[in-house]
Design an enzyme around this catalytic site. Structure first.
Site, PDB file in Angstrom:
ATOM      1  N   ASN A  82      13.387   0.195   1.441  1.00  0.00           N
ATOM      2  CA  ASN A  82      14.538   1.640   2.533  1.00  0.00           C
ATOM      3  C   ASN A  82      14.764   1.344   3.349  1.00  0.00           C
ATOM      4  O   ASN A  82      15.534   2.029   4.208  1.00  0.00           O
ATOM      5  CB  ASN A  82      13.581   2.569   2.147  1.00  0.00           C
ATOM      6  CG  ASN A  82      13.566   3.527   0.676  1.00  0.00           C
ATOM      7  OD1 ASN A  82      14.382   3.206   0.202  1.00  0.00           O
ATOM      8  ND2 ASN A  82      12.631   4.467   0.364  1.00  0.00           N
ATOM      9  N   SER A  95       7.480   6.481  -0.977  1.00  0.00           N
ATOM     10  CA  SER A  95       8.373   6.000  -0.312  1.00  0.00           C
ATOM     11  C   SER A  95       8.399   5.687   1.298  1.00  0.00           C
ATOM     12  O   SER A  95       9.004   4.580   1.415  1.00  0.00           O
ATOM     13  CB  SER A  95       9.904   5.878  -0.834  1.00  0.00           C
ATOM     14  OG  SER A  95       9.740   7.317  -0.968  1.00  0.00           O
ATOM     15  N   HIS A 148       4.839   0.869  -4.371  1.00  0.00           N
ATOM     16  CA  HIS A 148       6.163   1.664  -4.375  1.00  0.00           C
ATOM     17  C   HIS A 148       6.919   1.531  -5.348  1.00  0.00           C
ATOM     18  O   HIS A 148       7.851   0.133  -5.210  1.00  0.00           O
ATOM     19  CB  HIS A 148       7.065   1.426  -3.492  1.00  0.00           C
ATOM     20  CG  HIS A 148       8.344   2.367  -3.124  1.00  0.00           C
ATOM     21  ND1 HIS A 148       9.164   1.924  -2.128  1.00  0.00           N
ATOM     22  CD2 HIS A 148       8.542   3.326  -3.408  1.00  0.00           C
ATOM     23  CE1 HIS A 148       9.832   2.646  -2.080  1.00  0.00           C
ATOM     24  NE2 HIS A 148       9.733   3.947  -3.112  1.00  0.00           N
ATOM     25  N   GLU A 157       7.135  -2.711  -4.742  1.00  0.00           N
ATOM     26  CA  GLU A 157       6.186  -3.391  -3.411  1.00  0.00           C
ATOM     27  C   GLU A 157       5.169  -2.657  -3.336  1.00  0.00           C
ATOM     28  O   GLU A 157       4.642  -1.462  -3.701  1.00  0.00           O
ATOM     29  CB  GLU A 157       7.122  -1.968  -2.071  1.00  0.00           C
ATOM     30  CG  GLU A 157       8.801  -2.538  -1.667  1.00  0.00           C
ATOM     31  CD  GLU A 157       9.185  -1.882  -1.399  1.00  0.00           C
ATOM     32  OE1 GLU A 157      10.251  -2.528  -0.049  1.00  0.00           O
ATOM     33  OE2 GLU A 157       9.296  -0.534  -1.187  1.00  0.00           O
TER      34      GLU A 157
END
Lengths: 268, 285
Positions: free
Chosen positions: B189, B118, B139, B151
């Site tokens: 994130n 991540s 991800h 992702e």
């Protein structure tokens, strides 16, 4: 000493009854008919007007200051909803303070300038209270308010009661630019636009990712468009001014969108 | 055609990926050095699937079939026939690079090597292999069986073909994908960072309390959870280290500056729900 007075004012312990009452001579309480007047940002005036009228509270949307005088004696609360702290906002606030009876609260959008700064040259500082008036937020059940160090407890109570009468809870926060929700939201939108700027993904992919990956209520870029990119930039610029910290620098593409008023297009 | 998926690391994310892969009719080789970790991992998958059966989301038969598709592996060489190997070990670049070097040697030459990182660079992880064009980021979000997004991260040398194949595999696992460049935090994130850091900044300026910020964010913004509740749930140790790592990777850009308040919670061992103390106290009275 001051700090203590301030924190006492900020705590909202007592929840007064929804309608604000006056004692008559024979001490029988009569309900004062509410009339809320609204002036400023067009989108916000519409949102607030609808929210009050929906709950049966009379509203006067002021087109200009000239129309204020005729109804001044009937007004029970006044909202100044211009987001940017400009010359017009200052004129509006001064006119409100000079025209409206002293006990009438003046609730002013304080996202780009603190309510202390907005009211400190005016005569009745005690009746000014800041509000996190930001497009789209009134759809939710809570309203953020910010008293200045001069705001009286009575005014804070009356405004709290006014919002309770339209089924909104309130939160009292310290008087600072951006307050809580708009400040966090603008920073999320700004970072989404930095991500567009860096060509990490397309605006649509970024919005989809945030809705699916974090359960945000809206994609941040679509949300920024609903709020108005110029309003987002106004809050971020004010945060930069008040803090002088690089964390509040605005993504260049966001600033362009604020000026052009259009959604960023990759193919353009 | 059934896809054969290898998973390296049987922690929370590894187990989650194995769970959805098995339910979506893939054969799963779940690898971990530690046999006990794999056993507990399969137990957790069992428990989660049982809950889905109870909620009538899958049938009892679906669950039984899915569980037979999961093979427990403690020898990494057994991943040699997988179409894709997804790595889900701890977030340590050194560890991941060593692992990818090894996977590059044992994997089938057409296999995709994916990392569930991540916060680390796909490009850097890929550089440990001889086929960086076959290395990609995948991800997933926790809990994997409930969160719809993957992702797909394109490293500097990842090929277009690898991206297309990875998207197809993610879709086969029932996920929606977005393709992102290999920049720190990818999309989610990164864009979610101010939700935590700005809330911490507001708290540090004493604008209001932890409880009030959470109440305001939920009730005036329509977010499902407040930032402090969420940081306590994620773990302040994990959340802080992601912020710190992004701050470093963005060359100390002030936008990603970590917070002293959260650093102190980490130093005090107040990680949140898992240690019963964080921004809130979770101890039973």
């Amino acid at each position: 000493m001051r700090k203590q007075i301030k924190s006492e004012k900020i705590k909202v312990k007592k929840r007064p009854t929804a309608k604000h009452k006056l004692q008559t001579e024979n001490s029988k309480p009569v309900e004062l008919k509410q009339l809320v007047c609204l002036l400023g940002n067009e989108a916000l005036v519409k949102e607030y007007s609808a929210a009050f009228q929906e709950k049966g509270i009379a509203v006067q949307e002021l087109k200009n200051l000239a129309s204020l005088k005729t109804s001044a004696k009937k007004i029970t609360a006044a909202f100044e909803l211009t987001l940017e702290s400009n010359g017009q906002k200052k004129k509006n606030l001064q006119a409100f303070d000079e025209t409206l009876p002293e006990h009438v609260p003046i609730i002013s959008s304080s996202l780009t300038e603190t309510i202390l700064s907005q009211s400190h040259l005016l005569k009745h500082k005690h009746r000014f209270i800041g509000i996190a008036a930001f497009p789209t937020l009134l759809a939710h059940p809570l309203v953020e308010l910010a008293p200045s160090i001069h705001t009286s407890k009575e005014i804070a109570d009356v405004v709290t009661a006014l919002f309770e009468s339209i089924k909104k809870e309130t939160a009292m926060v310290q008087d600072g630019v951006g307050m809580v929700m708009p400040r966090i939201l603008c920073q999320i939108i700004n970072e989404a636009l930095f991500t567009v700027q860096n060509d990490v993904a397309t605006p649509k992919e970024i919005d989809d990712a945030m809705k699916l990956g974090t359960n945000y209520p809206h994609g941040p870029i679509a949300w920024g468009e609903m709020i108005g990119f110029a309003n987002v930039v106004a809050v971020l610029d004010a945060l930069f001014q008040s803090h002088h910290e690089e964390r509040y620098k605005v993504a260049p593409v966001l600033r362009q969108m604020a000026i052009a008023g259009i959604f960023w297009k990759k193919e353009a | 055609m059934a896809i054969s998926i290898g998973i390296v690391g049987a922690g929370t994310m590894g187990a989650g990926i194995a769970h959805i892969a098995a339910l979506n009719k893939c054969t799963v080789s779940l690898y971990d050095i530690n046999e006990e970790v794999i056993r507990r991992s399969v137990e957790r998958i069992n428990f989660e699937m049982k809950r889905s059966v109870d909620k009538n989301k899958i049938s009892d038969d679906d669950m039984k079939q899915a569980l037979t598709r999961i093979k427990k592996r403690t020898n990494i060489n057994d991943l040699d026939t997988c179409d894709i190997i997804i790595e889900a070990v701890l977030e340590d670049l050194r560890v991941k690079k060593d692992l990818f070097k090894k996977l590059d040697q044992i994997a089938h030459h057409t296999a995709i090597l994916a990392t569930n990182t991540s916060s680390l660079s796909i490009t850097s992880i890929a550089s440990a292999t001889k086929k960086p064009e076959r290395v990609v980021g995948m991800h997933f979000f926790n809990p994997v069986h409930l969160m719809k997004l993957v992702e797909v991260v394109k490293g500097v040398r990842t090929s277009a073909e690898t991206i297309t194949q990875t998207i197809a595999i993610a879709e086969k696992l029932g996920k929606k994908t977005i393709v992102t460049k290999d920049t720190p935090g990818f999309v989610v994130n990164r864009v979610a960072r101010p939700f935590y850091t700005e809330a911490l900044k507001i708290l540090s300026e004493n604008v209001t309390t932890v409880e009030e910020i959470d109440r305001i964010v939920k009730k005036s913004g329509g977010f499902k959870m407040g930032p402090f509740e969420l940081m306590d749930m994620i773990g302040n140790d994990v959340n802080f280290s992601v912020t710190e790592s992004m701050f470093q990777q963005f060359f100390n850009d002030a936008r990603f500056q970590p917070s002293h308040i959260q650093k102190q919670l980490v130093e005090a061992g107040m990680f949140g729900k898992k240690t019963k103390q964080g921004f809130y106290n979770y101890e039973e009275k």
